[in-house]
Scaffold this active site. Sequence first.
Site, mmCIF file in Angstrom:
data_model
loop_
_atom_site.group_PDB
_atom_site.id
_atom_site.type_symbol
_atom_site.label_atom_id
_atom_site.label_comp_id
_atom_site.label_asym_id
_atom_site.label_seq_id
_atom_site.Cartn_x
_atom_site.Cartn_y
_atom_site.Cartn_z
ATOM 1 N N ASP A 168 0.833 -1.201 0.000
ATOM 2 C CA ASP A 168 0.000 0.000 0.000
ATOM 3 C C ASP A 168 0.866 1.247 0.000
ATOM 4 O O ASP A 168 0.554 2.243 -0.650
ATOM 5 C CB ASP A 168 -0.933 0.010 1.214
ATOM 6 C CG ASP A 168 -0.163 -0.042 2.538
ATOM 7 O OD1 ASP A 168 0.877 -0.718 2.587
ATOM 8 O OD2 ASP A 168 -0.619 0.572 3.515
ATOM 9 N N ARG A 220 5.937 4.097 5.862
ATOM 10 C CA ARG A 220 5.551 4.074 7.269
ATOM 11 C C ARG A 220 5.570 2.641 7.801
ATOM 12 O O ARG A 220 5.965 1.702 7.100
ATOM 13 C CB ARG A 220 4.180 4.720 7.454
ATOM 14 C CG ARG A 220 3.014 3.961 6.847
ATOM 15 C CD ARG A 220 1.740 4.797 6.897
ATOM 16 N NE ARG A 220 0.592 4.102 6.348
ATOM 17 C CZ ARG A 220 -0.426 4.703 5.750
ATOM 18 N NH1 ARG A 220 -0.427 6.021 5.606
ATOM 19 N NH2 ARG A 220 -1.443 4.002 5.300
ATOM 20 N N ASP A 221 5.100 2.462 9.024
ATOM 21 C CA ASP A 221 5.118 1.144 9.652
ATOM 22 C C ASP A 221 3.934 0.304 9.171
ATOM 23 O O ASP A 221 3.084 -0.115 9.944
ATOM 24 C CB ASP A 221 5.113 1.276 11.180
ATOM 25 C CG ASP A 221 3.944 2.118 11.692
ATOM 26 O OD1 ASP A 221 3.201 2.685 10.869
ATOM 27 O OD2 ASP A 221 3.778 2.197 12.919
ATOM 28 N N GLU A 222 3.910 0.060 7.879
ATOM 29 C CA GLU A 222 2.853 -0.737 7.257
ATOM 30 C C GLU A 222 3.480 -1.534 6.118
ATOM 31 O O GLU A 222 3.868 -2.660 6.302
ATOM 32 C CB GLU A 222 1.720 0.176 6.770
ATOM 33 C CG GLU A 222 0.404 -0.541 6.610
ATOM 34 C CD GLU A 222 -0.773 0.438 6.561
ATOM 35 O OE1 GLU A 222 -1.850 -0.006 6.178
ATOM 36 O OE2 GLU A 222 -0.591 1.629 6.882
ATOM 37 N N ASP A 261 -6.120 -2.087 -2.574
ATOM 38 C CA ASP A 261 -5.259 -1.240 -3.389
ATOM 39 C C ASP A 261 -4.801 -1.985 -4.634
ATOM 40 O O ASP A 261 -4.811 -1.454 -5.751
ATOM 41 C CB ASP A 261 -4.028 -0.801 -2.588
ATOM 42 C CG ASP A 261 -4.361 -0.123 -1.271
ATOM 43 O OD1 ASP A 261 -5.115 -0.715 -0.483
ATOM 44 O OD2 ASP A 261 -3.862 0.983 -1.028
ATOM 45 N N TRP A 275 -12.083 -5.498 -1.268
ATOM 46 C CA TRP A 275 -10.748 -5.937 -0.856
ATOM 47 C C TRP A 275 -10.615 -7.430 -1.148
ATOM 48 O O TRP A 275 -9.740 -7.846 -1.907
ATOM 49 C CB TRP A 275 -10.516 -5.628 0.622
ATOM 50 C CG TRP A 275 -9.963 -4.260 0.863
ATOM 51 C CD1 TRP A 275 -8.681 -3.955 1.258
ATOM 52 C CD2 TRP A 275 -10.624 -2.996 0.708
ATOM 53 N NE1 TRP A 275 -8.523 -2.588 1.349
ATOM 54 C CE2 TRP A 275 -9.685 -1.978 1.019
ATOM 55 C CE3 TRP A 275 -11.905 -2.615 0.332
ATOM 56 C CZ2 TRP A 275 -10.004 -0.618 0.971
ATOM 57 C CZ3 TRP A 275 -12.233 -1.267 0.278
ATOM 58 C CH2 TRP A 275 -11.283 -0.285 0.593
ATOM 59 N N GLU A 310 -1.988 9.061 -0.996
ATOM 60 C CA GLU A 310 -3.040 8.262 -0.375
ATOM 61 C C GLU A 310 -4.353 9.037 -0.302
ATOM 62 O O GLU A 310 -5.434 8.470 -0.501
ATOM 63 C CB GLU A 310 -2.604 7.845 1.029
ATOM 64 C CG GLU A 310 -3.607 7.000 1.778
ATOM 65 C CD GLU A 310 -3.090 6.542 3.126
ATOM 66 O OE1 GLU A 310 -3.602 5.539 3.647
ATOM 67 O OE2 GLU A 310 -2.149 7.181 3.660
ATOM 68 N N HIS A 356 1.270 6.159 -2.730
ATOM 69 C CA HIS A 356 0.160 5.248 -2.481
ATOM 70 C C HIS A 356 -0.588 5.102 -3.804
ATOM 71 O O HIS A 356 -1.356 5.969 -4.179
ATOM 72 C CB HIS A 356 -0.753 5.876 -1.420
ATOM 73 C CG HIS A 356 -1.265 4.928 -0.405
ATOM 74 N ND1 HIS A 356 -0.627 4.707 0.791
ATOM 75 C CD2 HIS A 356 -2.362 4.141 -0.377
ATOM 76 C CE1 HIS A 356 -1.319 3.837 1.523
ATOM 77 N NE2 HIS A 356 -2.383 3.484 0.815
#
Length: 917
Positions: A482, A486-488, A495, A552, A764, A785
């Site tokens: 995605d 960051r912490d992802e 997506d 999703w 995003e 994103h």
Amino acid sequence: MRKIIFLFLAVLAGASCFAQIKVQHLLTENLVDPISLDASVPRFSWKLDAGDKRNVMQTAYEIKVISYSYLKKGKHEAWNSGKVMSDQSVYVPYKGEALVSGQKYYWQVRVWDNSGKASEWAPEASWQMGLLNPADWKAQWITPGFVEDSLMRPSPLFRKGFSLTKKIASATAYITAHGLYEAQINGHRVGDAYLTPGWTSYNKRLQYQAYDVTGLLQQGQNAVGAELGNGWYRGFIGYDPKPGLYGKDIALLFQLEVTYTDGTKETIVSDGSWKSSTGPVRFAEIYYGATIDDRMQQKDWSTTNFDDKSWSGVKVQDFSKSVLVATYNEPVREHETFKPVKIFTTPKGEKVIDFGQNLVGWVQMKVTGNAGDKITISHAEVIDKAGNFYTENLRTARSQDVYILKGGGEETFEPQFTWQGFRFIKVEGYPGDLKPENFTAIALYSDMTPTGSFSCSNAMINQLQHNIQWGQKGNFLDVPTDCPQRDERLGWTGDAQAFSRTASYLMNVHNFFTKWLKDVAADQYVDGSVPHVIPNVIAQGSKTGPGGSTGWSDVATIIPWNMYLAYGDKRILEDQYSSMKAWVDYMQHQSKNDLWNTGNHFGDWLFYSVNDDTDGSSAITNKYLIAQCFWAYSTQLLINAANVLGKTDDAAAYTTLLGKIKAAYLREYVTPNGLISSDTQTAYVLALQFDMLPENLRAQAADRLVANIRRYRNHLTTGFLGTPYICHVLSRFGHADIAYRLLLQDTYPSWLYPVKMGATTIWERWDGIKPDGTFEDASMNSYNHYAYGAIGDWMYRVIAGIDTKTEGAGYKQIVIKPTIGGNLDNAAADYETNYGKVSSHWKSDNSPLLNVTLDVEIPANTTATVYIPANPGSVLQEGGQSIHSKPEIKMADPVPGYIVVNIGSGIYHFTTLGVDL
């Protein structure tokens, strides 16, 4: 003299007409000379080069496959297809004798064209089988023999010396790890891939890589080394990052297969004889960055000269080998490099470098200093309104690399076993001034072949195209993430499905998505629902868990079908069919009276909303209405797949179900005069895109959509689920002018607003940076994103007009249908298909007469229907001559706004001259 010139030209023309077709670009399983296939029936593809000859089709082919034996000193024919009457030139299956583990095979093909001429045999291509059975693995899993530092967990080093006693003919190294690995032989890096073995559902599918290392070995003494990092396997990963999701160990599996020139073989494996230690990588985590201490270098540690007496031993482990699979997707490699465009000091006194492009990868730094000097590099996507370095949107991801110098001269640093998403870096502790020549940003992404380009006369749209491309590059890092900063950095399914068709135009993502879809199926819950992210780190290893969100989980049906359309490969439908069916059945089981109005859903994620919404301006679409639409869409795609695969019973059963789904939708959500209960852009877009409405209600629904867009002053209000389709719906129902208005809108919310604000990737949120320079909520505000970049699909398939017919999927049967508008003077698109390049370049004078030129290229072994924009009465020419003098161009029935022709392969120059009626 004139006669001589005439004869010369005639000879040239004749040579052109009768030139022999060439066969080129041979691929095995979409790869050039792969060396680790585990498919028992590999498939062959090739392209035809017909020169400037038109209407060239393949009518037959012949394939021969041989293998060589050093032991028997000869070659062996594994298969000869004979002359096969077929125009198939992609995914032709091998039909020879059983293939042998580790064996290398060579193949050639020749073809016959529709003039009866045979080509020469194509230059030889090859493939090598991987290790087909767990028993083929003689290597043992090994872990460090020392007690690890449980806090910093420095990267372990493994090594072994060995002797090769004879002259080497060939050598293949098979390597994988629990964690990430980088290997060396005799001091030289093995391969150029990073973040291997990649990210999969490790407990079910762990990839290994194979490398031709013949050139790295020598007769006599040799040494092999491997360095490991925590990676996805045991590193910190997930929403609330925790370590050890797949295991707490870090382990290596290494097997080197050597063939000598006399035909004998030798195998070097990881086992209890190896040694272990640590080196300069003192810390490495995906979210947090790396710490590298050059004082801890163990010079020449992977060479024969190194003394490893002080090293620890290793522990042999009985980890599974039954989950090992060969790698087909492209490895992650280094790509473009960027030098600083600006070096400056912020109001806070921070030393900052701007590379001019938001990218994913790392910074290579050169520095001269003293032993123990510590330099810290932090990464950011944006500078805040005051001009200071901004990292709040990274959340807990430190994204920071720390380097400690050993001194004694210039040193070069770059991180290992991590990556960053950034445009800016902050440098602390650097000895001396920051100079451009000492810093290079390096882009890192899966090495997918670029396939599509697009440009037009509008500079902002061209920048949007650039941003779409870099959004894909930054997030297609072994899995479709995605966001990269960051912490992802997770494989969010919504997506990926939204962007998949756009992705397939820009790059060859066939193997990339084929690999990831296998993990979709592997991690799919037992009830058929699909986790929100793949690989599933939310409920890793669980049979049930968070998932099943509409739009999703539909990744299970949407991406397989989109990949089939793009590449015409039935195998991806065969492989994913049970997963597709399980997802549709899940929705049916959750429904009551053919309505799916249960469960938790993300809905039209990040739709246009207004704080303190007193007048109802927020574009809220009922989540269950959306769910009903996507249930219908997935059911339709399952029907499509069943028809392609000949599953007639399934096609009939799900066609009946589809009728019930749509009938329930009409009863629940649509008034008799066509008003949808959620009067939003997304509601009308999904209803029209997925054919939820009967024919008699579609035109009025499109009009309601247009009216809604006008109420918002020609702005988008759609989120992740409505945005990919809105322009397609508008152009399909006669409102291309409104689609162009949306595309060209440059105030919030719109695609061009971020462009106007200086974006170099897709954001995003529509307003990640607000007009006053402040930021959206830092808890969810990525500037890389790709989801909203799905507009690219409309730009390529509608503005430029390049598309494939469903019945000729994979661009075997091509459509060229450009849509002129938006005050564009021109647009150009080129797309490299499995058959060759397709081009659509148009220019328009934008006058009422609609004088247009359209340059088209169609590859050999395909056909095309071309729609040339024209007014009634327009005169069509090709190559400056009347269309009626071109027997190879067949006129078709016109449609409003176009003259239609059917053509074969070749290059064409169409012009229309409008007539003032």
